[in-house]
Design a protein around this motif. Structure first.
Motif, PDB file in Angstrom:
ATOM      1  N   HIS A   1      44.303 -80.432 117.548  1.00  0.00           N
ATOM      2  CA  HIS A   1      42.852 -80.205 117.425  1.00  0.00           C
ATOM      3  C   HIS A   1      42.572 -79.370 116.175  1.00  0.00           C
ATOM      4  O   HIS A   1      43.452 -78.674 115.654  1.00  0.00           O
TER       5      HIS A   1
ATOM      6  N   THR B   1      40.804 -76.910 116.153  1.00  0.00           N
ATOM      7  CA  THR B   1      40.646 -75.514 116.563  1.00  0.00           C
ATOM      8  C   THR B   1      41.792 -74.661 115.975  1.00  0.00           C
ATOM      9  O   THR B   1      41.638 -73.448 115.799  1.00  0.00           O
TER      10      THR B   1
ATOM     11  N   ARG C   1      47.206 -86.997 118.857  1.00  0.00           N
ATOM     12  CA  ARG C   1      47.657 -86.784 120.233  1.00  0.00           C
ATOM     13  C   ARG C   1      48.497 -87.967 120.674  1.00  0.00           C
ATOM     14  O   ARG C   1      48.173 -89.115 120.376  1.00  0.00           O
TER      15      ARG C   1
ATOM     16  N   GLN D   1      37.984 -85.004 114.481  1.00  0.00           N
ATOM     17  CA  GLN D   1      37.215 -84.028 115.245  1.00  0.00           C
ATOM     18  C   GLN D   1      36.158 -83.378 114.372  1.00  0.00           C
ATOM     19  O   GLN D   1      36.386 -83.117 113.195  1.00  0.00           O
TER      20      GLN D   1
ATOM     21  N   GLU E   1      33.990 -79.964 114.362  1.00  0.00           N
ATOM     22  CA  GLU E   1      34.027 -78.674 115.048  1.00  0.00           C
ATOM     23  C   GLU E   1      33.115 -77.666 114.362  1.00  0.00           C
ATOM     24  O   GLU E   1      33.056 -77.594 113.140  1.00  0.00           O
TER      25      GLU E   1
ATOM     26  N   ASN F   1      39.150 -74.548 129.161  1.00  0.00           N
ATOM     27  CA  ASN F   1      40.019 -74.587 127.974  1.00  0.00           C
ATOM     28  C   ASN F   1      40.791 -73.274 128.009  1.00  0.00           C
ATOM     29  O   ASN F   1      40.222 -72.245 128.377  1.00  0.00           O
TER      30      ASN F   1
ATOM     31  N   TYR G   1      41.474 -71.398 125.717  1.00  0.00           N
ATOM     32  CA  TYR G   1      40.993 -70.453 124.696  1.00  0.00           C
ATOM     33  C   TYR G   1      39.531 -70.085 124.810  1.00  0.00           C
ATOM     34  O   TYR G   1      39.037 -69.266 124.041  1.00  0.00           O
TER      35      TYR G   1
ATOM     36  N   ASN H   1      32.797 -80.732 123.792  1.00  0.00           N
ATOM     37  CA  ASN H   1      33.358 -79.643 124.571  1.00  0.00           C
ATOM     38  C   ASN H   1      33.005 -78.364 123.812  1.00  0.00           C
ATOM     39  O   ASN H   1      32.846 -78.382 122.601  1.00  0.00           O
ATOM     40  N   SER H   2      32.849 -77.274 124.550  1.00  0.00           N
ATOM     41  CA  SER H   2      32.410 -76.062 123.865  1.00  0.00           C
ATOM     42  C   SER H   2      32.808 -74.825 124.665  1.00  0.00           C
ATOM     43  O   SER H   2      33.319 -74.937 125.777  1.00  0.00           O
TER      44      SER H   2
ATOM     45  N   ALA I   1      31.861 -71.798 119.908  1.00  0.00           N
ATOM     46  CA  ALA I   1      32.398 -72.958 119.196  1.00  0.00           C
ATOM     47  C   ALA I   1      32.207 -74.219 120.012  1.00  0.00           C
ATOM     48  O   ALA I   1      32.045 -74.166 121.224  1.00  0.00           O
TER      49      ALA I   1
HETATM   50  N1  PHE Z   1      39.455 -78.042 120.814  1.00  0.00           N
HETATM   51  C1  PHE Z   1      38.648 -78.722 121.787  1.00  0.00           C
HETATM   52  C2  PHE Z   1      39.132 -80.159 121.955  1.00  0.00           C
HETATM   53  O1  PHE Z   1      40.075 -80.523 121.327  1.00  0.00           O
HETATM   54  C3  PHE Z   1      37.217 -78.728 121.404  1.00  0.00           C
HETATM   55  C4  PHE Z   1      36.654 -77.332 121.442  1.00  0.00           C
HETATM   56  C5  PHE Z   1      36.415 -76.711 120.277  1.00  0.00           C
HETATM   57  C6  PHE Z   1      36.364 -76.720 122.637  1.00  0.00           C
HETATM   58  C7  PHE Z   1      35.874 -75.441 120.255  1.00  0.00           C
HETATM   59  C8  PHE Z   1      35.815 -75.469 122.648  1.00  0.00           C
HETATM   60  C9  PHE Z   1      35.577 -74.835 121.473  1.00  0.00           C
HETATM   61  O2  PHE Z   1      38.576 -80.908 122.729  1.00  0.00           O
END
Ligand code: PHE
Length: 495
Positions: A324, A326, A356, A370, A372, A408, A410, A432-433, A454
């Protein structure tokens, strides 16, 4: 075989010295434009024929004239509409659309008269028989024999039955290079022609500088790139700056550990993640930060009890294809916390490829893009996240959002983002957030009062919806139709 039109022209000049191209029309039974075309190709071969421009005036029937030639004049129509017992003038005027002109002409011809001895007065025939000269004359013009008197012509022109047209043509005669046939013209000068001296005797085709060239082939932007441009524009409008995403290969440390994702997490399995064999490990990490990450995972800290397991450096060193973007955000937030002058509020975005190890199907590939967005500021709340998401998606033309609690490693809280798609008539997941956990941010050195919100989404999904593509293999990969890429419209998200 039917001789070519160019040769028929040349042959004709062999028997007659001069000819107007217009006169060739009935002789050849060909369109004048075609004869001119043949003349041009003769001229391309040199001075075989001389062509002197000339023009001819001729008479032509107007649309109304054609009608009169076919059905008779307006005055004849009026005359024919008068019954033997007579008719009221007002009634007669309804007999044909051009009855007004027809009436006055028929009167002046002496074909009809108004009998005022009766009340109301009646229009009656004055003669038993008429000769429709107008119709006959126009028929004659249509048939090409028109020796009408000048005053008749000018009357018919005034009545808009005739018009004068000028036709341009050429008077042809033999030229200094006249011959009965055309030699084929060379289009290319070859090495052989130069070496043998043959070029001196050959005839070359002249360049046509007016020819329209073939449109040159050029590159075309893939739909994903077009949609990416739009997303980038939205982020820039909202004051975000772009993160550097130019590293597909990432260490597990930045991809997982820095994000407080435990080393036993199933996502860190080879079934979900592509690990790299060469080079299999990374070694350069900010050492004190790495120690703080190790500590928060194994023992906890910053008010967290951690996961309580034996954190291993070797696991964090493993290289992989980032799963990701992220991971990129984590690197940026670490930088932000440790920049000279200390933390400053920031808004970042990225749009790039992630990988992935997934089972491939109509909507999943082993790699995707992605999108972001990340905002770091003092005291941000879930309300800021929701408000920002509404603003972001509004710029995409999406106004109805719903949020669903999610997990998540994180973020806490975490929310899946759904939007109502009027075209598909259902709620679809679009992203997703969440708010990054203190266990992620505090080891980086961000001030405790700073929160980071995020969100992330895929670029493929909105692109597929926008371009009406149902199978992701039609968008990415070897089966992509290049015509689709070439002809795909530019992308404008309704905002
Ligand atoms: N990293 C998450 C994903 O791969 C997306 C995400 C980004 C979620 C930032 C929360 C905050 O789906």
């Amino acid at each position: 075989m039917h001789p070519d039109l160019t040769e028929r022209i040349l042959q004709h000049l062999n028997v007659s010295d001069k000819v107007d191209t217009l006169d060739l029309v009935p002789i050849f039974g060909e369109d004048h434009q075609k004869i001119i075309g043949a003349l041009k190709s003769i001229q391309a071969h040199g001075e075989l024929v001389l062509a002197e421009p000339t023009s001819r005036k001729s008479l032509e029937l107007t649309g109304e004239g054609i009608e009169v030639a076919a059905n008779g004049s307006h005055e004849a129509a009026v005359y024919n509409a008068v019954p033997s017992e007579g008719i009221a003038q007002a009634e007669l005027m309804k007999s044909s659309p051009n009855a007004k002109v027809g009436f006055s002409k028929a009167m002046s011809q002496g074909w009809i008269f108004v009998d005022k001895s009766v009340t109301p007065p009646l229009v009656k025939k004055k003669v038993d028989k008429i000769e429709d000269l107008v119709m006959q004359n126009l028929k004659a013009v249509a048939n090409g024999n028109s020796d009408l008197a000048a005053n008749v012509v000018s009357e018919y022109k005034k009545r808009k039955l005739l018009q004068e047209v000028t036709t341009k043509s050429f008077i042809l005669s033999k030229g200094p290079e006249y011959s009965l046939t055309l030699t084929k013209l060379e289009t290319d000068l070859t090495v052989e022609m130069l070496a043998s001296g043959l070029w001196k005797d050959l005839k070359f085709k002249a360049y046509n500088f007016d020819a329209l060239g073939a449109p040159p082939t050029r590159g075309h932007l893939h739909p994903l790139l077009k949609v990416r441009t739009e997303f980038r524009q939205i982020f820039l409008e909202m004051g975000f700056s772009e993160m550097p995403t130019n590293n597909y290969v990432e260490s597990s440390f930045w991809n997982f550990d820095a994000l407080f994702q435990p080393q036993q997490h199933p996502a860190r399995d080879a079934h979900d993640t592509f690990f790299i064999n060469y080079p299999s490990k990374s070694y350069k990490f900010p050492q004190d930060y790495l120690q703080r990450v190790k500590k928060v995972h194994s023992e906890g800290g910053y008010g967290s009890q951690g996961y309580g397991y034996d954190w291993k450096l070797e696991e964090a060193q493993k290289n992989l294809l980032r799963t990701h973007t992220t991971a990129v955000s984590a690197r940026m937030l670490y930088k932000l916390a440790n920049q000279p002058g200390g933390f400053k509020p920031a808004k970042y975005f990225s749009i790039d490829r992630v990988f992935r190890n997934e089972t491939l199907d109509a909507t999943h590939l082993a790699e995707f893009q992605q999108v972001e967005g990340v905002i770091a500021d003092v005291g941000l709340t879930l309300g800021d996240l929701i408000g920002t998401l509404y603003e972001f998606f509004r710029k995409l033309g999406i106004t109805k959002l719903e949020f669903k609690p999610a997990y998540n490693p994180y973020t806490e809280p975490s929310m899946e983002i759904f939007c109502f798609h009027p075209g598909l008539d259902k709620w679809i997941e679009v992203g997703n957030s969440g708010i990054f956990r203190p266990e992620m941010l505090l080891p980086m050195g961000l001030p405790p009062n700073v929160n980071v919100i995020a969100w992330g989404l895929s670029l493929e999904r909105p692109t597929m919806i926008k371009y009406g593509i149902n199978n992701i293999r039609d968008l990415v990969g070897p089966k992509v139709d290049l015509k689709m890429v070439e002809e795909g419209p530019i992308c404008r998200l309704e905002r």
